[in-house]
Design a protein around this motif. Structure first.
Motif, mmCIF file in Angstrom:
data_model
loop_
_atom_site.group_PDB
_atom_site.id
_atom_site.type_symbol
_atom_site.label_atom_id
_atom_site.label_comp_id
_atom_site.label_asym_id
_atom_site.label_seq_id
_atom_site.Cartn_x
_atom_site.Cartn_y
_atom_site.Cartn_z
ATOM 1 N N VAL A 33 -32.150 -2.355 13.651
ATOM 2 C CA VAL A 33 -31.281 -3.310 13.268
ATOM 3 C C VAL A 33 -30.731 -2.870 11.606
ATOM 4 O O VAL A 33 -29.508 -3.354 11.302
ATOM 5 C CB VAL A 33 -31.801 -4.843 13.291
ATOM 6 N N MET A 34 -31.909 -2.627 10.830
ATOM 7 C CA MET A 34 -31.488 -2.595 9.582
ATOM 8 C C MET A 34 -30.406 -1.230 9.278
ATOM 9 O O MET A 34 -29.634 -1.380 8.505
ATOM 10 C CB MET A 34 -32.867 -2.399 8.690
ATOM 11 N N THR A 35 -30.905 -0.242 10.151
ATOM 12 C CA THR A 35 -29.946 0.865 10.281
ATOM 13 C C THR A 35 -28.591 0.561 10.445
ATOM 14 O O THR A 35 -27.591 1.020 9.823
ATOM 15 C CB THR A 35 -30.838 1.930 10.909
ATOM 16 N N LEU A 36 -28.394 -0.187 11.593
ATOM 17 C CA LEU A 36 -27.144 -0.720 12.084
ATOM 18 C C LEU A 36 -26.331 -1.508 10.935
ATOM 19 O O LEU A 36 -25.100 -1.230 10.646
ATOM 20 C CB LEU A 36 -27.129 -1.446 13.403
ATOM 21 N N LEU A 37 -27.222 -2.448 10.397
ATOM 22 C CA LEU A 37 -26.380 -3.047 9.366
ATOM 23 C C LEU A 37 -26.120 -2.423 8.219
ATOM 24 O O LEU A 37 -24.973 -2.524 7.562
ATOM 25 C CB LEU A 37 -27.441 -4.376 8.827
ATOM 26 N N LEU A 38 -26.664 -1.476 7.816
ATOM 27 C CA LEU A 38 -26.133 -0.599 6.694
ATOM 28 C C LEU A 38 -25.177 0.281 7.187
ATOM 29 O O LEU A 38 -24.236 0.396 6.304
ATOM 30 C CB LEU A 38 -27.429 0.345 6.458
ATOM 31 N N ALA A 39 -24.965 0.740 8.460
ATOM 32 C CA ALA A 39 -24.022 1.493 9.038
ATOM 33 C C ALA A 39 -22.743 0.659 8.866
ATOM 34 O O ALA A 39 -21.482 1.083 8.257
ATOM 35 C CB ALA A 39 -24.279 2.193 10.386
ATOM 36 N N LEU A 40 -22.954 -0.601 9.144
ATOM 37 C CA LEU A 40 -21.394 -1.539 9.133
ATOM 38 C C LEU A 40 -21.096 -1.784 7.947
ATOM 39 O O LEU A 40 -19.930 -1.903 7.684
ATOM 40 C CB LEU A 40 -22.005 -2.905 10.040
ATOM 41 N N PHE A 41 -21.768 -2.217 7.103
ATOM 42 C CA PHE A 41 -21.666 -2.310 5.534
ATOM 43 C C PHE A 41 -20.810 -1.139 5.063
ATOM 44 O O PHE A 41 -19.873 -1.399 4.394
ATOM 45 C CB PHE A 41 -22.941 -2.601 4.720
ATOM 46 N N TYR A 42 -21.492 -0.126 5.169
ATOM 47 C CA TYR A 42 -20.515 1.303 4.581
ATOM 48 C C TYR A 42 -19.380 1.383 5.428
ATOM 49 O O TYR A 42 -18.494 1.589 4.796
ATOM 50 C CB TYR A 42 -21.592 2.424 5.247
ATOM 51 N N TRP A 43 -19.107 1.084 6.804
ATOM 52 C CA TRP A 43 -17.968 1.008 7.499
ATOM 53 C C TRP A 43 -16.928 0.281 6.791
ATOM 54 O O TRP A 43 -15.638 0.831 6.741
ATOM 55 C CB TRP A 43 -18.193 0.912 9.067
ATOM 56 N N LYS A 44 -17.236 -1.077 6.303
ATOM 57 C CA LYS A 44 -16.477 -2.028 5.807
ATOM 58 C C LYS A 44 -16.045 -1.681 4.479
ATOM 59 O O LYS A 44 -14.946 -2.142 4.023
ATOM 60 C CB LYS A 44 -17.105 -3.373 6.164
ATOM 61 N N TYR A 45 -17.284 -1.402 3.616
ATOM 62 C CA TYR A 45 -16.869 -1.358 2.183
ATOM 63 C C TYR A 45 -17.279 -0.040 1.585
ATOM 64 O O TYR A 45 -16.743 0.203 0.180
ATOM 65 C CB TYR A 45 -17.974 -2.341 1.446
ATOM 66 N N GLY A 46 -17.868 0.796 2.089
ATOM 67 C CA GLY A 46 -18.174 2.038 1.395
ATOM 68 C C GLY A 46 -17.757 3.416 1.514
ATOM 69 O O GLY A 46 -18.171 4.285 0.815
ATOM 70 N N ARG A 47 -16.649 3.248 2.578
ATOM 71 C CA ARG A 47 -16.169 4.579 2.923
ATOM 72 C C ARG A 47 -14.601 4.881 2.129
ATOM 73 O O ARG A 47 -14.041 5.745 2.465
ATOM 74 C CB ARG A 47 -16.021 4.791 4.516
ATOM 75 N N GLU A 48 -14.465 3.946 1.035
ATOM 76 C CA GLU A 48 -12.932 4.077 0.356
ATOM 77 C C GLU A 48 -13.186 5.567 -0.415
ATOM 78 O O GLU A 48 -14.071 6.025 -1.014
ATOM 79 C CB GLU A 48 -12.969 2.855 -0.434
ATOM 80 N N ASP A 49 -12.047 6.057 -0.191
ATOM 81 C CA ASP A 49 -11.857 7.295 -0.761
ATOM 82 C C ASP A 49 -12.852 8.408 -0.486
ATOM 83 O O ASP A 49 -13.131 9.418 -1.131
ATOM 84 C CB ASP A 49 -11.935 7.347 -2.311
ATOM 85 N N VAL A 50 -13.300 8.258 1.060
ATOM 86 C CA VAL A 50 -14.212 9.368 1.574
ATOM 87 C C VAL A 50 -13.359 10.010 2.537
ATOM 88 O O VAL A 50 -12.847 9.400 3.432
ATOM 89 C CB VAL A 50 -15.558 8.669 1.860
#
Length: 294
Positions: A33-50
């Motif tokens: 669950v923790m890993t999935l939440l981190l992945a979802l957070f990255y997908w929404k906010y962390g992959r800009e300019d990547v």
């Protein structure tokens, strides 16, 4: 048909693991669950300019982190040294570069703007310090008396693994840092990665070429399962592997570590060299543009 048979055997073995130790022990749903939440957070906010490749690398790194630490690999690593070394190889030699490759450039610049973090990184992220810290700690961890103490004590086990994970990220930081004093030229990155490849060779060699088993803990009847959020003491293996003696298991562990290291470092060397080559070509073309205009 052989592929179908092997797949069925794997599922049977998983069924044995779940029956013997329970679903939570085998698959660690809390970490999932923790890993999935981190992945979802990255997908929404962390992959800009990547780039797409960087985002895919981050996703693969997060998955492999869970696979190595929360899946059956962690459980089986308490019974077979070779599987433990495969887990270690994935966690420290594969996961960090994949995750760091998927972080946006602004992450590195903003990280260096925080005074406390900048001070820590100035020391721990220094190429020489990072190289010595991780490789020294990893070799220290596999000294038989230290290793057996860690595998027998949940608190010590977690402390050493957290230190190894932090220093593993520190090891790869100079390769990805895009600003600050730790920014390395492509040639220095290639030398840095190559030198890292040499640092673990003595430890792997000692494990591979030992004439007797070094880790008596794998011969005992009682095993402490150090899981991500709790520990469990068991007194039986999930299944037997008669063809894999303790010495062969130990030697296989050293081989697995060295092979994964060579693959990981080899890919990174190729990636850095390709990026360098592409940049040099782009710079050469820019230099020729004024001449072509004339």
């Amino acid at each position: 048909m052989d592929f179908i048979k092997e797949g069925a055997e794997i599922w049977m073995d998983l069924g044995l693991l779940i029956e013997a130790y329970g679903f939570r022990t085998v698959f660690s749903p809390e970490l999932a669950v923790m890993t999935l939440l981190l992945a979802l957070f990255y997908w929404k906010y962390g992959r800009e300019d990547v780039s797409g490749l960087g985002s895919a690398g981050f996703a693969l790194g997060i998955f492999l982190f869970y696979f190595a630490l929360g899946g059956p690999l962690n459980l089986l690593g308490h019974f077979w040294f070779s599987i433990h070394m495969l887990q270690q190889s994935i966690l420290y030699l594969v996961v960090p570069p994949l995750i760091l490759a998927g972080l946006p450039a602004k992450f590195y610049s903003r990280t260096l703007q925080i005074p406390v973090v900048r001070s820590v990184i100035a020391v721990g992220g220094n190429p020489i310090v990072a190289l010595l810290l991780f490789n020294g700690l990893f070799s220290f961890y596999h000294v038989p008396v230290i290793f057996e103490a860690a595998m027998s004590n949940y608190a010590l086990h977690n402390m050493l693994h957290i230190l190894l994970l932090v220093t593993a990220f520190g090891l790869w930081w100079p390769v990805y840092c895009l600003a600050g004093r730790q920014m390395l030229s492509p040639l220095k990155k290639i030398g840095y990665i190559f030198l890292n490849g040499l640092m673990l060779t003595p430890a792997c060699g000692l494990i591979i070429f030992a004439n007797e088993p070094l880790y008596a803990i794998y011969t005992g009847d009682t095993h402490l399962l150090c899981l991500p959020f709790y520990s469990l003491t068991v007194n039986q293996k999930p299944f037997e592997l008669p063809w894999l003696t303790q010495l062969a298991d130990q030697q296989l562990g050293g081989v697995v570590m060295k092979i994964v290291q060579e693959i990981s470092y080899g890919i990174m060397l190729g990636y850095v060299f390709f990026q360098w080559f592409r940049k040099e070509n782009a710079d050469d073309q820019d230099d020729r543009l004024p001449e072509a205009a004339i």
